[in-house]
Design an enzyme around this catalytic site. Structure first.
Site, PDB file in Angstrom:
ATOM      1  CG  ASP A 258      -3.544   1.846   7.594  1.00  0.00           C
ATOM      2  OD1 ASP A 258      -3.441   1.119   6.586  1.00  0.00           O
ATOM      3  OD2 ASP A 258      -2.615   1.981   8.418  1.00  0.00           O
TER       4      ASP A 258
HETATM    5  O1  MRU Z   1       2.315   3.062   5.887  1.00  0.00           O
HETATM    6  P1  MRU Z   1       2.223   1.743   6.567  1.00  0.00           P
HETATM    7  O2  MRU Z   1       3.286   0.794   6.143  1.00  0.00           O
HETATM    8  O3  MRU Z   1       2.107   1.882   8.065  1.00  0.00           O
HETATM    9  O4  MRU Z   1       0.848   1.157   6.054  1.00  0.00           O
HETATM   10  C1  MRU Z   1       0.450  -0.123   6.488  1.00  0.00           C
HETATM   11  C2  MRU Z   1      -0.777  -0.575   5.820  1.00  0.00           C
HETATM   12  O5  MRU Z   1      -1.400   0.129   5.052  1.00  0.00           O
HETATM   13  C3  MRU Z   1      -1.293  -1.909   6.204  1.00  0.00           C
HETATM   14  O6  MRU Z   1      -1.872  -2.539   5.111  1.00  0.00           O
HETATM   15  C4  MRU Z   1      -2.332  -1.660   7.305  1.00  0.00           C
HETATM   16  O7  MRU Z   1      -1.748  -0.997   8.369  1.00  0.00           O
HETATM   17  C5  MRU Z   1      -2.948  -2.886   7.775  1.00  0.00           C
HETATM   18  S1  MRU Z   1      -1.762  -3.813   8.668  1.00  0.00           S
HETATM   19  C6  MRU Z   1      -2.041  -4.815   9.676  1.00  0.00           C
END
Ligand code: MRU
Length: 383
Positions: A258
């Site tokens: 992220d």
């Molecule tokens: O809370 P989320 O479901 O939005 O978190 C998503 C993640 O942590 C993924 O692993 C991250 O965004 C990488 S996705 C391409």
């Protein structure tokens, strides 16, 4: 096989799949306003760092296209300056939907720069709107291409890495966390894209994935994606990573991100750090794969990455269908799995894996491998 998708722009509408209802129900919901987009991101109807950036960008494109189609543009914006003030407010609002994934901020900043440049070039409101619509669409469209590129970089690197250690690369077993596939992006995926590439090139043995509590992106979404793609896979509970790595041959742990700080410290879904610590203990490569827009060069290390804490109630709930269903009809349910009114609940949505636990970071530009004896990354070649 039709790949799953999180955003649909056909039928003259902007729609998203309500990920809260997956895997048991596929329901598209309309995104008609900027508020709809903000709410969908905040309440996790759409999630995944690249997908939320794409939706934010497309919602602005949608807002402006609708204003043009309904001839409302002149009413909305008396002058380019008034338009600039209004759109800056929209971008600032969208930016507040979720704090950790840097892609959302990168998208809103990119749109703000286009706005700034178009106003400075003394364009009229219609031309400014067209510039922003084009950029918004581009942000969403460019995601698939770069995912395919980075997946190939990563897959080929892992095969070389494993073969360099004298091990056959024909049946690589990998572990991933969360959901990083076509539902989390505009298509193909990041970590799940790399796993798909290994499968497509005949190199994958099995893809293991954690359930990823409390939102269960693994057991609800990754499970569905792997099933749809016919990729051999095994689900594990989050508590089983140590056992898996002790008792099974796992060639790599592959995760998305992220936000990646300048030194390589990486924020990703909660539980990623646990997996990295255990992978290091077992000397298993730990690979982070994400687009360049996930790298935040303004942040020196992971201590400055804002970590979203979700509402406590979300950690007390599980979503699914009643099993075996009432009268054979599967009913959607959100059930409480704790006593009511717990004293305290700790619910960070992300954790930060320090760079010294990461073997390689991959973007669409290539692979950065942490040098032997160094605790941080030099990301200059891949951003
Ligand atoms: O809370 P989320 O479901 O939005 O978190 C998503 C993640 O942590 C993924 O692993 C991250 O965004 C990488 S996705 C391409």
């Amino acid at each position: 096989m039709v790949p799953l998708t999180s955003i649909r722009t056909s039928n003259g509408k902007l729609e998203i799949v309500n990920q809260l209802l997956l895997p048991h129900k596929t329901e598209f919901i309309d995104i008609n306003t900027i508020e709809d987009a903000h709410d969908a991101i905040k309440t996790m109807k759409i999630r995944g760092a690249p997908a939320i950036a794409s939706l934010a960008a497309l919602s602005l494109s949608w807002h402006l296209s609708t204003a043009i189609e309904t001839s409302a543009l002149p009413e909305f914006f008396a002058s380019p300056e008034a338009m600039k003030a209004h759109i800056e407010q929209i971008l600032a609002f969208l930016f507040t939907a979720r704090p950790t994934a840097v892609n959302l901020g990168a998208a809103t900043r990119r749109l703000a720069q286009i706005l700034q440049a178009s106003v400075a070039a003394k364009k009229n409101t219609l031309d400014i709107a067209h510039d922003l619509i084009a950029e918004g669409n581009l942000i969403a469209d460019e995601d698939i291409g770069r995912n395919k590129k980075m997946s190939k970089w990563g897959g080929d690197w892992l095969v070389r890495h494993v073969e360099g250690g004298g091990v056959s690369s024909t049946a690589l077993n990998v572990l991933t966390v969360c959901n990083t596939g076509s539902l989390a992006t505009s298509g193909y995926g990041t970590a799940l894209g790399m796993i798909t590439y290994l499968y497509e090139t005949g190199k994958l043995g099995k893809a293991y994935y954690t359930q990823t509590a409390p939102y269960h992106q693994g057991s609800r979404l990754t499970a569905l994606e792997l099933q749809t793609l016919n990729i051999p896979s095994v689900m594990i509970c989050d508590t089983m990573v140590g056992s898996l790595l002790q008792h099974h041959k796992i060639h790599a742990v592959i995760v998305g991100a992220d936000r990646i700080a300048r030194n390589g410290d990486t924020a990703n879904k909660i539980g990623t750090y646990n997996a990295a610590v255990i992978a290091a203990r077992h000397q298993i490569p730990f690979i982070v794969i994400a687009p360049i827009s996930t790298v935040d060069l303004d942040i020196g290390d992971g201590s400055r990455i804002p970590i979203e804490h979700r509402p406590p109630i979300e950690a007390c709930l599980a979503r699914g269908i009643l099993y075996p269903g009432v009268d054979g009809i599967p009913n959607q349910a959100v059930v409480m799995i704790t006593p009511q009114n717990l004293d305290g609940v700790y619910n960070p949505s992300f954790d930060v894996t320090p760079a010294d636990l990461i073997t390689a970071i991959i973007t669409e530009k290539g692979v950065a491998v942490r040098k032997e004896g160094q605790e941080i990354f030099d990301l200059s070649d891949i951003v």
